[in-house]
Structure formats: C-alpha cells, structure tokens
Design a protein around this motif. Structure first.
Motif, PDB file in Angstrom:
ATOM      1  N   VAL A  67      47.337  13.001   5.255  1.00  0.00           N
ATOM      2  CA  VAL A  67      46.143  13.548   4.599  1.00  0.00           C
ATOM      3  C   VAL A  67      45.739  14.852   5.276  1.00  0.00           C
ATOM      4  O   VAL A  67      45.608  14.918   6.507  1.00  0.00           O
ATOM      5  CB  VAL A  67      44.975  12.543   4.661  1.00  0.00           C
ATOM      6  CG1 VAL A  67      43.697  13.170   4.116  1.00  0.00           C
ATOM      7  CG2 VAL A  67      45.319  11.287   3.868  1.00  0.00           C
ATOM      8  N   LEU A  68      45.550  15.886   4.476  1.00  0.00           N
ATOM      9  CA  LEU A  68      45.104  17.178   4.998  1.00  0.00           C
ATOM     10  C   LEU A  68      43.579  17.180   5.111  1.00  0.00           C
ATOM     11  O   LEU A  68      42.888  16.686   4.220  1.00  0.00           O
ATOM     12  CB  LEU A  68      45.570  18.310   4.092  1.00  0.00           C
ATOM     13  CG  LEU A  68      47.086  18.493   3.981  1.00  0.00           C
ATOM     14  CD1 LEU A  68      47.425  19.600   2.985  1.00  0.00           C
ATOM     15  CD2 LEU A  68      47.703  18.806   5.334  1.00  0.00           C
ATOM     16  N   THR A  69      43.071  17.733   6.201  1.00  0.00           N
ATOM     17  CA  THR A  69      41.640  17.660   6.478  1.00  0.00           C
ATOM     18  C   THR A  69      41.012  19.051   6.552  1.00  0.00           C
ATOM     19  O   THR A  69      41.626  19.986   7.060  1.00  0.00           O
ATOM     20  CB  THR A  69      41.388  16.936   7.809  1.00  0.00           C
ATOM     21  OG1 THR A  69      42.113  17.601   8.851  1.00  0.00           O
ATOM     22  CG2 THR A  69      41.837  15.493   7.738  1.00  0.00           C
ATOM     23  N   GLY A 129      39.325   7.659  -0.618  1.00  0.00           N
ATOM     24  CA  GLY A 129      39.566   8.555  -1.745  1.00  0.00           C
ATOM     25  C   GLY A 129      40.981   8.436  -2.289  1.00  0.00           C
ATOM     26  O   GLY A 129      41.662   7.426  -2.102  1.00  0.00           O
ATOM     27  N   ASP A 130      41.433   9.487  -2.960  1.00  0.00           N
ATOM     28  CA  ASP A 130      42.739   9.526  -3.616  1.00  0.00           C
ATOM     29  C   ASP A 130      43.799   9.992  -2.616  1.00  0.00           C
ATOM     30  O   ASP A 130      43.852  11.172  -2.257  1.00  0.00           O
ATOM     31  CB  ASP A 130      42.683  10.471  -4.819  1.00  0.00           C
ATOM     32  CG  ASP A 130      43.927  10.368  -5.688  1.00  0.00           C
ATOM     33  OD1 ASP A 130      45.015  10.086  -5.152  1.00  0.00           O
ATOM     34  OD2 ASP A 130      43.818  10.572  -6.906  1.00  0.00           O
ATOM     35  N   LEU A 131      44.636   9.061  -2.184  1.00  0.00           N
ATOM     36  CA  LEU A 131      45.632   9.380  -1.158  1.00  0.00           C
ATOM     37  C   LEU A 131      46.625  10.441  -1.640  1.00  0.00           C
ATOM     38  O   LEU A 131      46.963  11.370  -0.892  1.00  0.00           O
ATOM     39  CB  LEU A 131      46.385   8.109  -0.753  1.00  0.00           C
ATOM     40  CG  LEU A 131      47.529   8.299   0.245  1.00  0.00           C
ATOM     41  CD1 LEU A 131      47.009   8.855   1.552  1.00  0.00           C
ATOM     42  CD2 LEU A 131      48.267   6.977   0.469  1.00  0.00           C
ATOM     43  N   LYS A 132      47.099  10.350  -2.868  1.00  0.00           N
ATOM     44  CA  LYS A 132      48.100  11.303  -3.372  1.00  0.00           C
ATOM     45  C   LYS A 132      47.556  12.733  -3.371  1.00  0.00           C
ATOM     46  O   LYS A 132      48.230  13.668  -2.958  1.00  0.00           O
ATOM     47  CB  LYS A 132      48.553  10.898  -4.776  1.00  0.00           C
ATOM     48  CG  LYS A 132      49.373   9.617  -4.808  1.00  0.00           C
ATOM     49  CD  LYS A 132      49.867   9.323  -6.223  1.00  0.00           C
ATOM     50  CE  LYS A 132      50.735   8.066  -6.239  1.00  0.00           C
ATOM     51  NZ  LYS A 132      51.225   7.745  -7.601  1.00  0.00           N
ATOM     52  N   ARG A 133      46.317  12.894  -3.825  1.00  0.00           N
ATOM     53  CA  ARG A 133      45.723  14.223  -3.842  1.00  0.00           C
ATOM     54  C   ARG A 133      45.379  14.698  -2.434  1.00  0.00           C
ATOM     55  O   ARG A 133      45.344  15.902  -2.169  1.00  0.00           O
ATOM     56  CB  ARG A 133      44.476  14.229  -4.708  1.00  0.00           C
ATOM     57  CG  ARG A 133      44.762  14.009  -6.191  1.00  0.00           C
ATOM     58  CD  ARG A 133      43.533  14.266  -7.035  1.00  0.00           C
ATOM     59  NE  ARG A 133      43.815  14.148  -8.454  1.00  0.00           N
ATOM     60  CZ  ARG A 133      42.946  14.437  -9.407  1.00  0.00           C
ATOM     61  NH1 ARG A 133      41.721  14.849  -9.079  1.00  0.00           N
ATOM     62  NH2 ARG A 133      43.285  14.308 -10.685  1.00  0.00           N
ATOM     63  N   GLY A 134      45.119  13.753  -1.555  1.00  0.00           N
ATOM     64  CA  GLY A 134      44.786  14.123  -0.187  1.00  0.00           C
ATOM     65  C   GLY A 134      45.929  14.755   0.576  1.00  0.00           C
ATOM     66  O   GLY A 134      45.710  15.422   1.597  1.00  0.00           O
ATOM     67  N   LYS A 135      47.155  14.584   0.080  1.00  0.00           N
ATOM     68  CA  LYS A 135      48.318  15.172   0.740  1.00  0.00           C
ATOM     69  C   LYS A 135      48.565  16.619   0.316  1.00  0.00           C
ATOM     70  O   LYS A 135      49.404  17.290   0.912  1.00  0.00           O
ATOM     71  CB  LYS A 135      49.567  14.339   0.419  1.00  0.00           C
ATOM     72  CG  LYS A 135      49.493  12.901   0.905  1.00  0.00           C
ATOM     73  CD  LYS A 135      50.730  12.125   0.496  1.00  0.00           C
ATOM     74  CE  LYS A 135      50.656  10.671   0.947  1.00  0.00           C
ATOM     75  NZ  LYS A 135      51.863   9.906   0.560  1.00  0.00           N
ATOM     76  N   ARG A 136      47.843  17.072  -0.710  1.00  0.00           N
ATOM     77  CA  ARG A 136      48.060  18.419  -1.222  1.00  0.00           C
ATOM     78  C   ARG A 136      47.101  19.410  -0.573  1.00  0.00           C
ATOM     79  O   ARG A 136      46.024  19.050  -0.113  1.00  0.00           O
ATOM     80  CB  ARG A 136      47.861  18.431  -2.740  1.00  0.00           C
ATOM     81  CG  ARG A 136      48.805  17.494  -3.484  1.00  0.00           C
ATOM     82  CD  ARG A 136      48.452  17.419  -4.944  1.00  0.00           C
ATOM     83  NE  ARG A 136      49.325  16.491  -5.664  1.00  0.00           N
ATOM     84  CZ  ARG A 136      49.143  16.120  -6.931  1.00  0.00           C
ATOM     85  NH1 ARG A 136      48.102  16.615  -7.603  1.00  0.00           N
ATOM     86  NH2 ARG A 136      49.971  15.272  -7.507  1.00  0.00           N
ATOM     87  N   PRO A 190      36.473  17.093  -0.780  1.00  0.00           N
ATOM     88  CA  PRO A 190      37.888  16.728  -0.748  1.00  0.00           C
ATOM     89  C   PRO A 190      38.164  15.448  -1.528  1.00  0.00           C
ATOM     90  O   PRO A 190      37.310  14.549  -1.607  1.00  0.00           O
ATOM     91  CB  PRO A 190      38.166  16.527   0.752  1.00  0.00           C
ATOM     92  CG  PRO A 190      37.096  17.300   1.443  1.00  0.00           C
ATOM     93  CD  PRO A 190      35.896  17.207   0.572  1.00  0.00           C
ATOM     94  N   ASP A 191      39.345  15.359  -2.117  1.00  0.00           N
ATOM     95  CA  ASP A 191      39.734  14.161  -2.856  1.00  0.00           C
ATOM     96  C   ASP A 191      39.989  12.980  -1.928  1.00  0.00           C
ATOM     97  O   ASP A 191      39.895  11.829  -2.365  1.00  0.00           O
ATOM     98  CB  ASP A 191      40.999  14.448  -3.682  1.00  0.00           C
ATOM     99  CG  ASP A 191      40.738  15.464  -4.789  1.00  0.00           C
ATOM    100  OD1 ASP A 191      39.822  15.218  -5.594  1.00  0.00           O
ATOM    101  OD2 ASP A 191      41.418  16.503  -4.817  1.00  0.00           O
ATOM    102  N   ALA A 192      40.335  13.251  -0.690  1.00  0.00           N
ATOM    103  CA  ALA A 192      40.593  12.172   0.268  1.00  0.00           C
ATOM    104  C   ALA A 192      40.090  12.598   1.644  1.00  0.00           C
ATOM    105  O   ALA A 192      40.171  13.772   2.014  1.00  0.00           O
ATOM    106  CB  ALA A 192      42.078  11.842   0.324  1.00  0.00           C
TER     107      ALA A 192
END
Length: 402
Positions: free
Chosen positions: A150-152, A204-211, A220-222
C-alpha cells in the motif's frame, strides 16, 4: 639501519591491515531494503516480501510535492523453505545486492505468527546486517505482503509511516506498543512473561491502494492502520485484544504514558473526558496459603479536558466523585484484560516474573505449570489512585440558552 627497516616493515604491515577498501560496496550496487514481510504459501513455504527504496523517486517526490515522481518503493517477493533460502533466491529478481542495514520494520503474517516466531527471530538475530532494533508488527486480516504494497501519503515510504504511527500512538493513546527484534527475543527467553505485539491492517480498497493515485488524492482509497494487540503463548499467536482491553494490557505492563478516559456522569454516557498525563503501575506478588497472589496498584494524574454535562469543578466533593468514576472505568479495563489473558492461558503481564522475584523456590516448583494451571486461577487484586490536577480555564460549563 635495522631500526629503520623494522619501522618501514611495521608501517607496511599496518597499512595492509588497516586498509578500508577491501570490502567496499558501491551505492549503485546496493538495494536498500527498508521493510520485510513474512507470509506462508499454500504449500507451506515462506513468502518473503522486500520493500526496496527507489532513492531518486523519494527525493523527487519531496521536491515536486509528491505526485509527479515515480513510486518511492518497489516490492519484490521470493519463496523458500527457510528465510535464508528465500532471501538468497531474491537475487534472481534484484539487479542489486540486498542490503539490510537500513531495515527498520518486520511485518509478520498472522499465519506465520500462529505457527511460531522462534525460527523467524533466530534467523534475524544471527544475521550480521539486520538491526535488532527493527520494529516488529503482526499483519492482521491481510497478508504482510498486502500491508507493504500500500502506498502512503505524507510519509512516502510506508515502513516509515507504520513506525512513526506506532511511536506517536503509544505515547498519546496507549493501545499500541513498540516491540523490536531484541525485545521480542528477550521476552521469549524470559520465564514468566509472554509476548505482546501491535497489529497492523489495511483500511479501504487494497487494489487501489497499490496504485500511485492513492497518494495523489486528499482521501486515499486505502490506508494502513494499527489494530489491536496480538497475545502470544510461548512463541505462538493465540488471540487478539482490541479497544479498552488492549489499553488494559498496557496499563498492567506500565506502558501508558498519556491517554484519555471518558466517564459517564448522572446517566449520560461519555460525559466527561479525562486526560492522563502521568501514570505508574506497580505489580507485587506474595504467597498466601502456599499459592501466589498478585496485587496491582495504578497511580495516575491528569486533567479534565472536556465536559458535556453541567458540573461544578470548583466543588471538591464533585472532583472526589469524578475521581471515583475514573477509577472505576480504569479498573474495568484492566480486569477485562486480565480475564482475557487468563482465558487464553497466557501471562503477558509478567506476573510470573513477580512471583519469581518474591519466592524463587516456589517459582521453581510451579514454573512448568504456570501458564496452564496457576495463571488461569491466579487471584489478582487491582487498586488505583486517580488524581485530577487541572480542570481548565472554566470551572462551570456554560449552559446554552433555549
């Protein structure tokens, strides 16, 4: 002449021995690993995740405001029957030499934690690069790999964000605790105490959190979030505690620095907010009728920082009643934590250590049966002294006109 030759030979030998270039490594040949995640695959192998810094992107993100540069970290995974094997096999994907001297975070998956940490900690302690001061957390619900991908925002490297969040949360709220590799090993090697480690999860949304778009939005989505405390028995995860119960555990461990307690007043729930500014917990053991008993005394000082009901804080009798209510809430948190640990048969409070200090001979007799027999039936008395030191600038809350 002989003396001159001796001096020259000695200097030549020293120059050879003191040369500092024999083990040099160019920065461009190193992959700086800042965090490691440990999971298990379906076939029982270790899945190791490496969070590697992209130095140019981290610096670029700082200078350009965070959105224009590339991602600050790259994620690599490797599998193996052992941690060392998985680490070595990572060289098949990394174009640089893995460098662990800057690894500050170890995220352990829940499945690995339930199987046991002894082998994991042994491999980490023996390594000559990995620092024993690296933070240790348990991934809850999600894999350790998911947490690290997850990008922060704010802190571009998610490992740094997790570490800072633990540090600030443990000081200001008191439901999380800082544990490093050395501390975990010391706890596992100490008779009469079991391990407690902070949990971390994804919200939150793990898939979107990686973008990268996850750090380009004000919402943030995640997000990465701390959640609960993992209770261990020996080296295995056995249960989780959350909320007031997790804070009760840390009251007993004397890890509370500052926190807030809300109390009911005259039928209204969460009516008054009390901020703890200093706290001290003393645990003592004594032997009664051949069996150990524990007494816990908590002393805290704090301020009234919020009231939602009419109350005259200049009245000493009112303050005395309020202190009694705060004490009641505190004892409830601590007793819930004790009940949970006794149900799980794991002494995470160090009561066994207190018994050992008080009566080493008795401890030698009961040590092997402490967690399964004596601790679940242990008589624990909790007392507390809560003092209100300040009430703010207003003694009587204003009453809105109807």
């Amino acid at each position: 002449m002989r003396r001159a030759i001796t001096v020259i030979v000695s200097l030549a030998i020293c120059a050879g021995l003191l040369s500092g270039c024999w083990s040099q490594k160019e920065l461009t040949d190193l992959a700086f690993i800042v965090a490691i995640g440990l999971d298990k695959t379906e076939d029982g192998k270790y899945l190791v995740t490496f969070q590697v810094v992209n130095p140019g992107n981290v610096a670029g993100a700082t200078q350009r405001g965070g959105g224009a540069a590339g991602v600050p970290v790259s994620i690599y995974t490797s599998t193996g029957d052992t941690l060392v094997e998985a680490s070595r096999k990572a060289s098949e994907k990394l174009s640089r030499l893995p460098y662990y001297a800057h690894t500050n975070l170890i995220v352990v998956g829940e499945e690995v934690a339930r199987e046991g940490l002894s082998g994991v900690l042994d491999a980490m302690e023996r390594g000559n690069q990995l620092r024993p001061t690296a933070h240790l957390v348990i991934a809850r619900t999600y894999l350790a790999k998911d947490v690290l991908t997850v990008l922060t925002p704010i802190d571009k490297i998610s490992a740094n964000q997790i570490i800072k969040t633990i540090e600030f949360s443990s000081k200001n709220w008191g439901e999380t605790v800082h544990v490093d590799i050395w501390g975990a090993i010391h706890c596992l090697a100490t008779a009469g105490r079991n391990l407690v480690i902070t949990g971390v999860t994804v919200e939150g949304d793990l898939k979107r959190g990686k973008r990268q778009e996850n750090v380009q939005s004000s919402v943030p989505d995640a997000r990465i979030k701390l959640e609960g405390l993992a209770l261990f028995k020996n080296d295995r995860l056995v249960d989780w505690v959350d909320g007031p119960s997790s804070r009760g555990v840390l009251w007993l461990l004397d890890c509370i620095r500052q926190t807030n307690l809300t109390v009911s007043w005259k039928g209204k729930k969460e009516a008054i907010n009390y901020q703890v500014v200093r706290a001290k917990t003393d645990v003592k053991a004594k032997v009664k009728d051949g069996r150990p008993v524990i007494s816990v005394h908590i002393q805290a000082e704090g301020d009234v920082i919020e009231t939602r009901v009419p109350i005259d804080l200049s009245d000493a009798s009112m303050l005395f009643q309020l202190e009694k209510e705060i004490k009641k809430n505190l004892k409830q948190e601590v007793e819930e934590a004790i009940e949970t640990a006794q149900r799980d048969k794991t002494d995470v409070f160090g009561f066994g250590e207190a018994v050992h200090r008080t009566d080493p001979r008795l401890w030698k007799k009961i040590e092997s049966k402490w967690h399964d027999r004596y601790f679940p039936e242990l008589d624990v008395t909790v007392t507390a002294d809560m003092y209100i030191r300040r009430t703010g600038l207003r003694n009587k809350p204003y009453t809105p006109r109807g």
